[in-house]
Design a protein around this motif. Structure first.
Motif, short mmCIF file in Angstrom:
data_model
loop_
_atom_site.label_atom_id
_atom_site.label_comp_id
_atom_site.label_asym_id
_atom_site.label_seq_id
_atom_site.Cartn_x
_atom_site.Cartn_y
_atom_site.Cartn_z
N GLY A 38 -14.88 15.26 4.66
CA GLY A 38 -13.98 14.42 3.87
C GLY A 38 -14.44 14.25 2.44
O GLY A 38 -15.58 14.58 2.07
N THR A 39 -13.54 13.74 1.63
CA THR A 39 -13.90 13.47 0.23
C THR A 39 -13.10 12.28 -0.29
O THR A 39 -11.92 12.13 0.02
CB THR A 39 -13.70 14.73 -0.64
N GLY A 40 -13.77 11.45 -1.06
CA GLY A 40 -13.10 10.31 -1.70
C GLY A 40 -13.50 10.28 -3.16
O GLY A 40 -14.53 10.85 -3.54
N VAL A 41 -12.68 9.64 -3.98
CA VAL A 41 -13.04 9.55 -5.41
C VAL A 41 -13.26 8.08 -5.77
O VAL A 41 -12.34 7.25 -5.65
CB VAL A 41 -11.95 10.17 -6.31
N ARG A 42 -14.49 7.78 -6.18
CA ARG A 42 -14.85 6.41 -6.55
C ARG A 42 -14.35 6.15 -7.98
O ARG A 42 -14.51 7.02 -8.84
CB ARG A 42 -16.37 6.24 -6.53
N ALA A 43 -13.80 4.97 -8.20
CA ALA A 43 -13.38 4.61 -9.56
C ALA A 43 -14.52 3.86 -10.23
O ALA A 43 -15.07 2.92 -9.65
CB ALA A 43 -12.13 3.74 -9.50
N ALA A 44 -14.88 4.29 -11.45
CA ALA A 44 -16.01 3.66 -12.14
C ALA A 44 -15.69 3.45 -13.61
O ALA A 44 -15.00 4.26 -14.23
CB ALA A 44 -17.25 4.54 -12.00
N GLU A 68 0.86 -1.20 0.00
CA GLU A 68 0.00 0.00 0.00
C GLU A 68 0.89 1.24 0.00
O GLU A 68 1.79 1.35 0.84
CB GLU A 68 -0.91 -0.03 1.24
N ARG A 69 0.61 2.17 -0.90
CA ARG A 69 1.51 3.32 -1.03
C ARG A 69 1.35 4.34 0.10
O ARG A 69 2.28 5.07 0.42
CB ARG A 69 1.31 4.00 -2.38
N ALA A 70 0.15 4.40 0.70
CA ALA A 70 -0.05 5.36 1.79
C ALA A 70 0.73 4.90 3.03
O ALA A 70 0.98 3.72 3.21
CB ALA A 70 -1.54 5.47 2.13
N PRO A 71 1.09 5.84 3.91
CA PRO A 71 1.88 5.45 5.09
C PRO A 71 1.07 4.67 6.12
O PRO A 71 1.63 3.99 6.97
CB PRO A 71 2.36 6.79 5.66
N ARG A 72 -0.24 4.81 6.08
CA ARG A 72 -1.09 4.10 7.04
C ARG A 72 -2.49 3.95 6.44
O ARG A 72 -2.79 4.56 5.40
CB ARG A 72 -1.17 4.85 8.38
N LEU A 73 -3.31 3.17 7.14
CA LEU A 73 -4.67 2.91 6.65
C LEU A 73 -5.52 4.19 6.62
O LEU A 73 -6.30 4.42 5.68
CB LEU A 73 -5.31 1.89 7.61
N ASP A 74 -5.34 5.04 7.63
CA ASP A 74 -6.18 6.23 7.78
C ASP A 74 -6.06 7.12 6.55
O ASP A 74 -4.97 7.62 6.24
CB ASP A 74 -5.74 7.06 9.00
N GLY A 75 -7.17 7.32 5.86
CA GLY A 75 -7.21 8.24 4.73
C GLY A 75 -6.53 7.71 3.48
O GLY A 75 -6.35 8.45 2.51
N ALA A 76 -6.15 6.41 3.46
CA ALA A 76 -5.34 5.90 2.34
C ALA A 76 -6.05 6.03 0.99
O ALA A 76 -5.47 6.48 0.02
CB ALA A 76 -4.97 4.44 2.60
N GLY A 77 -7.29 5.60 0.91
CA GLY A 77 -7.98 5.62 -0.39
C GLY A 77 -9.44 5.95 -0.21
O GLY A 77 -9.87 6.42 0.86
N CYS A 78 -10.20 5.67 -1.23
CA CYS A 78 -11.63 5.98 -1.23
C CYS A 78 -12.36 5.26 -0.08
O CYS A 78 -13.29 5.81 0.53
CB CYS A 78 -12.17 5.53 -2.59
N GLU A 110 -11.12 15.14 -8.81
CA GLU A 110 -10.48 16.03 -7.84
C GLU A 110 -10.92 15.54 -6.45
O GLU A 110 -12.11 15.52 -6.16
CB GLU A 110 -10.95 17.47 -8.10
N GLY A 111 -9.95 15.17 -5.63
CA GLY A 111 -10.33 14.53 -4.37
C GLY A 111 -9.88 15.23 -3.11
O GLY A 111 -9.79 14.60 -2.05
N SER A 112 -9.60 16.52 -3.18
CA SER A 112 -9.09 17.15 -1.96
C SER A 112 -9.94 18.30 -1.46
O SER A 112 -9.78 18.73 -0.33
CB SER A 112 -7.65 17.64 -2.20
N ARG A 113 -10.84 18.82 -2.29
CA ARG A 113 -11.62 19.99 -1.85
C ARG A 113 -13.10 19.64 -1.71
O ARG A 113 -13.61 18.80 -2.43
CB ARG A 113 -11.47 21.14 -2.86
N VAL A 114 -13.77 20.32 -0.79
CA VAL A 114 -15.20 20.12 -0.60
C VAL A 114 -15.85 21.49 -0.81
O VAL A 114 -15.42 22.49 -0.25
CB VAL A 114 -15.48 19.60 0.82
N SER A 115 -16.90 21.52 -1.64
CA SER A 115 -17.47 22.83 -1.97
C SER A 115 -18.46 23.29 -0.89
O SER A 115 -19.04 22.47 -0.16
CB SER A 115 -18.19 22.79 -3.33
#
Ligand SMILES: Cc1cc2nc3c(=O)[nH]c(=O)nc-3n(C[C@H](O)[C@H](O)[C@H](O)COP(=O)(O)OP(=O)(O)OC[C@H]3O[C@@H](n4cnc5c(N)ncnc54)[C@H](O)[C@@H]3O)c2cc1C
Length: 336
Positions: free
Chosen positions: A271-277, A30-40, A239-244
């Motif tokens: 929070g925000t996540g990006v679903r892959a479809a 897993e590329r993220a340093p930890r589980l928290d916030g790693a992906g969608c 875009e997965g970092s901003r919330v309007s």
């Protein structure tokens, strides 16, 4: 046999567990340093709602979802089986009727039935649909429990390892990298989802409640100890970092309209996540060389992951074919 799973989201972890339970030597990178916030997966609502989802999806989602519900009950003790309540405000009753026409496995409730299930909603809604056989879970607790279960089976999840395409050539790989796989699966697109975590000691809803609306249907999922997840927007964007501000207004208004005590709740997280479809919004197992991709879980990752993981394990170990989810694209072979 040795298998490397890339990605520690719900697809990767369920898949690693299915393989490890069959005696396979697995490692998860897993590329993220930890589980928290790693992906969608970290931002999901955790609704396990195969029959509600039928409203906007193909029958396959309900079939795979119903299969996965049983898996969650046996693999994650935190799975809650209290059903889903679907309501609409008086001006939106046509939405409720339409939802009922498109779905199955529910019962109609009048005001007394709603009050019996969720006393705090007494007098607020005249009609509801109750999907008694559905469930929900806390995705973050579930992801943690899966990694613990894996470690009990001697499977290491190695964080901070960013696998470059082609780096593991020659190994048996299951790629569960969500939207990051787009460089190899160009048909993938991102569907952004914004969510909130609220804390309130006054709200005691015990099951997911979906509030229908012609433009912004939203839901509230209880997480226990006064925490509630409010979600989720569906925006065609990667875009997965901003919330309007608009999304915040809509999420908060929906929560407040469901239960006025949410007006006094504390905002714990935005929070925000990006679903892959994929273009058809259906999940795929896709083989490219020695890599099997599990992707396109869209808005159903927790609902579908166990059923896909089981199929992936049987594909890799026994060479079985599952035409309902298998996809071959000759144009993508060269990207192996
Ligand atoms: C707001 C919101 C609410 C949702 N609610 C629900 C719900 O109620 N029920 C439901 O079933 N689904 C829900 N979903 C959908 C669900 O979250 C997704 O379908 C699911 O998380 C997809 O899981 P995944 O494992 O495929 O991808 P991800 O969770 O994104 O995992 C992919 C992982 O791969 C890692 N990775 C990427 N590239 C590399 C690399 N090169 N090397 C190593 N690691 C890599 C990433 O860091 C990431 O951890 C929701 C989604 C959102 C955004």
């Amino acid at each position: 046999m040795q298998v490397t799973v890339i990605g520690a989201g719900v697809a990767g972890l369920t898949c690693a567990l299915e393989l490890a339970e069959r005696g396979v030597a697995v490692e998860v990178l897993e590329r993220a340093p930890r589980l928290d916030g790693a992906g969608c997966s970290w931002f999901a609502g955790g609704m396990l709602a195969p029959w509600c989802e039928r409203e906007s999806s193909e029958p396959l989602i309900a079939e795979l979802g119903a299969e996965s519900l049983g898996w969650w009950r046996t693999h994650f003790p935190g799975t809650v089986a209290r059903g889903t309540l679907v309501v609409a405000h008086a001006r939106d009753t046509a939405e409720l009727a339409q939802f009922g026409r498109r779905t199955a496995h529910f019962q109609h409730l009048a005001a007394e039935g709603i009050a019996a299930l969720e006393p705090e909603l007494a007098g607020r809604f005249a009609h509801a649909l109750f999907f008694a056989d559905e469930g929900h879970l806390d995705p973050r607790a579930a992801l943690r429990a899966l990694t613990e279960r894996l470690s009990g089976l001697a499977v290491r999840v190695r964080f901070g390892v960013d696998v470059a395409p082609g780096e593991l050539a020659g190994r048996t790989v299951i790629d569960c990298t969500g939207l990051a796989a787009r460089t190899r699966l160009p048909q993938l697109r991102g569907v952004k989802g914004e969510m909130l975590l609220l804390h309130s000691d006054e709200v005691t809803l015990t099951r997911p409640v979906r509030v229908l609306h012609p433009r912004v249907p939203l839901y509230v999922v209880p997480r226990g100890q006064g925490l509630f997840m409010v979600g989720a927007t569906m925006i065609e964007s990667d875009e997965g970092s901003r919330v309007s501000a608009r999304s915040m207004l809509e999420l908060l208004s929906a929560a407040y309209a469901l239960h006025p005590a949410f007006g006094e709740a504390q905002v714990i997280e935005i929070g925000t996540g990006v679903r892959a479809a994929f273009p058809d919004n259906l999940p795929r197992l896709q083989r490219v060389g020695r890599t099997l991709y599990i992707n396109g879980l869209y808005r159903h990752g927790f609902l579908l992951a166990p059923a896909l993981a089981r199929r992936a394990a049987q594909t890799v170990l026994e060479g079985r074919q599952f035409p309902e989810v298998m996809h071959e694209d000759p144009r993508e072979r060269r990207l192996a």
